[in-house]
Design an enzyme around this catalytic site. Sequence first.
Site, PDB file in Angstrom:
ATOM      1  N   ASP A  33       1.142   3.647   2.942  1.00 52.03           N
ATOM      2  CA  ASP A  33       1.555   3.190   4.074  1.00 52.03           C
ATOM      3  C   ASP A  33       2.879   3.185   4.154  1.00 52.03           C
ATOM      4  O   ASP A  33       3.692   3.474   5.210  1.00 52.03           O
ATOM      5  CB  ASP A  33       1.209   1.802   4.345  1.00 52.03           C
ATOM      6  N   THR A  34       3.805   2.540   3.079  1.00 50.65           N
ATOM      7  CA  THR A  34       5.023   2.160   3.150  1.00 50.65           C
ATOM      8  C   THR A  34       6.206   2.583   2.074  1.00 50.65           C
ATOM      9  O   THR A  34       7.219   2.015   1.945  1.00 50.65           O
ATOM     10  CB  THR A  34       5.185   0.532   3.434  1.00 50.65           C
ATOM     11  N   ARG A  35       5.520   3.149   1.055  1.00 46.15           N
ATOM     12  CA  ARG A  35       6.377   3.374  -0.343  1.00 46.15           C
ATOM     13  C   ARG A  35       7.537   4.222   0.017  1.00 46.15           C
ATOM     14  O   ARG A  35       8.573   3.767  -0.326  1.00 46.15           O
ATOM     15  CB  ARG A  35       5.524   4.093  -1.290  1.00 46.15           C
ATOM     16  N   GLY A  85      -7.584   3.742  -9.031  1.00 46.21           N
ATOM     17  CA  GLY A  85      -8.782   2.989  -9.564  1.00 46.21           C
ATOM     18  C   GLY A  85      -8.757   1.622  -8.834  1.00 46.21           C
ATOM     19  O   GLY A  85      -7.870   1.527  -7.895  1.00 46.21           O
ATOM     20  N   GLU A 106      -4.681  -6.972  -6.619  1.00 48.30           N
ATOM     21  CA  GLU A 106      -3.581  -7.503  -6.891  1.00 48.30           C
ATOM     22  C   GLU A 106      -3.080  -8.600  -5.910  1.00 48.30           C
ATOM     23  O   GLU A 106      -2.390  -9.620  -6.481  1.00 48.30           O
ATOM     24  CB  GLU A 106      -2.503  -6.211  -6.468  1.00 48.30           C
ATOM     25  N   ARG A 128       0.821  -1.235  -0.078  1.00 50.52           N
ATOM     26  CA  ARG A 128       0.014   0.017  -0.150  1.00 50.52           C
ATOM     27  C   ARG A 128       0.947   1.366  -0.101  1.00 50.52           C
ATOM     28  O   ARG A 128       1.746   1.532   0.878  1.00 50.52           O
ATOM     29  CB  ARG A 128      -0.746   0.056   1.194  1.00 50.52           C
ATOM     30  N   GLY A 129       0.932   2.076  -1.149  1.00 52.92           N
ATOM     31  CA  GLY A 129       1.769   2.948  -1.497  1.00 52.92           C
ATOM     32  C   GLY A 129       1.808   4.038  -0.192  1.00 52.92           C
ATOM     33  O   GLY A 129       2.628   4.562   0.374  1.00 52.92           O
TER      34      GLY A 129
END
Length: 1125
Positions: A31-33, A61, A95, A28-29
């Site tokens: 959260d942790t990117r 999306g 995903e 999840r970008g």
Amino acid sequence: MDLQSPFPATPSFNYEYEWKYDVFLSFRGKDTRYGFTGNLYKALSAKGINTFFDDDDIQSGDEITPTLVTAIQESRIAIIVLSPHYAASSFCLNELAEILRCIKGNNRWVVPVFFEVDPCDVRHLRNSFGEAMAKHEKRYKDDMNKVQKWKEALYQVANLSGYHFKQGKGYEYMFIGNIVEDISKRITRRPALHVADQPVGLQSRVSKVAWLLDVESNAGVHMVGIYGIGGIGKTTLAAAVYNLIADHFEGACFLENVRENSNGHGLVHLQNILLSEVLGENDIKLTSSKQGASKIHNRLCRKKVLLVLDDVDDPEQLKAIAGKPEWFGCGSRVIITTRDKHLLTRHGVERTYEVQGLNEKDSLNLLTWNAFKSDIVSSSYMNVLSRVVTYASGIPLALEVIGSNLFGKDLVEWESALDQYERNLDNRIRKILQRSFDALGKDEQSVFLDIACCFKGYKLGEVIDMLQAHYGSCMKYHIGVLVQKSLIKIYGNDCKVEIHDLIEDTGKEIFLEKSPEMPGKRSRLWSCEDIVKVLENNQGTSAIEIIYLKFPFFGRERDEDPITKEKCKDVQVKWDGIAFKEMKNLKTLIIKNGYFSLSPKNLPDSLRVLEWWRYPANCFPDDFHPKKLSILKLPHYLHPIPELDSLSKELVTLKVLKFDCSEFLKEIPNMSSLPILQKLSFSGCKNLVRVDNSVGFLPKLKILNASYCEKLSWFPAAINLPSLETLHLSGCRSLENFPNISQETKNVTALELYHTSIKDLPYSFRNLSRLSRLDIRENKMCRMPNVIAMMPQLSTLVMKGGDNKEGKVSGKREMEGLQLEGILTHHSLCSSKLRTLDLKNCELSDGFFPLAVAWFPNLTMLDLRGSYFTILPECIQQFRFLWYLNVDECEHLREIRGVPPCLRYFSALNCKSLSHRGTGVLLNQELHENGPIQLVMPGRIPRWFEQRSRGPSISFWFRGKYFSSNALLVAILLTDNFHCNPIYVLPFVTINGKEFPLRHRTRMEQLFVFDLSSITNSSKNGWNHAKFSYTAIEHSDGKYDYHDVQIESIAKEIGMHARKQKKSSIMQDVRFTDPYKMRELVIMMMMVSMVFPNHKNQPLLLQTRIGLWTLLFLTHTALDKNTLS
């Protein structure tokens, strides 16, 4: 024994292990990117693990894009970073579901990372995961199937083995390092051999051969023979088996084309390859096959080896390479492919497997794939496909060739071709191949015959060059047609052009049938007997266009018997020198080996390719005027200076010029008359002194090879070679100056300048603007060249000195940091891309580290062996990505104060001033708890190793079907008082009586700390007894002299530690006491209670029961008898 037993079913195998990405990161970008996942991606990349990371934030999306779907399908491992808000994203859940759908089996894994979340919350949809799913249920109330699919995906991933991180429970960088190391071990394997574009019908065959090999057994050495007719698929089967089992062995070697290579290069060549590949030593030089056989026996008799001998046709080949099973260590396996079953019987090979033709189903699958490149075929083709399958009789080669030949043809063309195939069933394979030949265009037929008759075994680039010169136009497309139609293959890293024996023989027969009976009237000559006859009897005519004369291998061994030596001695052509006079259309002349009684008095002006080993004259005939000569190769040239002046006007078309291995050559003359020369090579000319300045100004030159010209001292002072791609100067021991580079040269990416006398690199060296790897080891440089800092693309620098004082970079101990100071001052930001730095024997002092940390901040590998520094300071912690550090032979090193955060390998052998107190920082428990680190250094086994045992072995018990990697940490401690040559230990573990080697031999002196490697299929579901031990060998003064060491004389102690993170999640349980003894005591207690229920009234029985309970408690908690306090 012939195969008669039934075979077990075998799962589907991936024979190639080819994936575009090693790892796919799902996260999840928000959260942790920019935190954990970003750091994980960087660590994976630094380790060389090809990782797909959605860095463009295309997670928009609900639905995942086709790009991501493709990336998932092409990834071997998926890492799911399950953060607190992961489930809030419908994109992430889609995903995840796609990942679980795509990545199943075949050595593919899904690895969850529970980052700041509890796995139970994921599994049971509690807390943030429950809240997220409740929102999804409201949003998608009309599509609850989708929500249910997400719930099932979360439940499934929560039940997979993975990693759990919570703040305050450990360092994040160590946690990441542990993940990276585990992933690296999962994907690291020997490079897989190419098996087949479409491996149809292999599964059952591989299963049968694997059953014969019995890889799980370490009792004895098994030799297995695979035999069958040519083209039946023996080599393909052997390659598939090799890929499947190679990782079970300490060393592995696939010797291909034994028949051809032994005839062309001798058995010593094959013995050298075997020893080099298995031992990892590139400088092995054998002088005879007898010495080679003895060396194979002595060096490999203690190693578990996998050896494949492909296409053996002579018992002498087996005697020289795999004479007896005793030549190899227990558990070794030897696979032999041959057309001759009797050869296997003579060698005592009892386990044999005959390769039969493909069955009808597999034949049809292979045919349709080659003919249609798909498994979807129109029903109108089924009859003709069935006809082809019947005609091919299960021969894979025939099916591939016919299918490729009919690719893209309509039904009428298929039926017409099959009508021709079926007219004559005799010698079916040859007829099939001829039909494929007939289907080629005229130019393709000619190129095919050239390769089949003359150019087999050449590198692809050489074949392209020769054919282009011969025909006057590029034939690369035509070669591609032959590859597509399965008539030739391109193999190996050096891209050799190979052709199957059946196809080669068929091509030659086709040509001979269409040619006159008299050799002198044929367009191609390759038979040694025919060519010698034509030359000695002056039978040449204008019909001859190609002569390929390769005499038998002439480097014969001194210990061969007189009959063999006489049979194979160099052939001398006794001629008058005028045989070429009538060959008016000869375009390609290749002569390898052999001797001529006279120099040629005539050479045809029509020549375009001339390759003549040991050319007998120092000049060409006066009337030789080759207007179109493009390739001139004169290896082993017998004269000091090539006389090219007389040909200067005629050689304007020359593109390739070679004088390799010419020991009499002393000078390379003026080359200015060769304006389009592209390749110039005079490698290995030991007495060459001078190269004319004109060589440095050839505008089209791409390759310049002057390597190992030991006396070369005069080289162009400046070069302006705008087209240069490759420059070889290594081994030029007399060369003191590197030439000035007059202008920017963008095509050179790697440069090797080792074993020269070059003292510095000029300022103009920076014009090699795309250089990424530079090797300047063992030169006479007293400082690091300033220009190094000006190389923006440089990522690898090797600058190690020699093994003696004269070969070292500097003899001055006061040198600070290899004189980096001046460079650092002016160019401190220019070396940020450098990843690998090798400064062995550069005698660095303490001043090196502060400069190196600033100048090389992104290093991943650092070799500082043979230096003079006294400490490893705390500042080395600033090497954030360094995982490999070697400080062997640093005799003045006293203390280690810092540890790079990603360190995974550290070696400090023969550091005489380093005591066990100075290494304490590397033995911190927290450091080892969070990631595997291999240490070889002075020291003592730390107290936090809960199990210790005096001597060379230690036992433990584990419960679970598999013994997992990284679960247990082992420390080997040798005695302090042994004085001997270098010791190499070979650790192994015995599980339930089966012995498993753990790693290649490791040199050590006192302390060796490492993780037990993964061993599969070795245990049962209940308790398994394991015993860790090791053997040792001593390296004597002789280069290849090793002998066993009495392990009791050097063994002091073994320690073992079960990692807390590992033993509960991966291993179901682990103990250092026998659990079966406790079970026996419990049973005894129960029996006493049952027989004497009223023991309270019987004091003696009461005392007995109390004693048994006490014994049970002590057995459960105490250490073994050998445990040290």
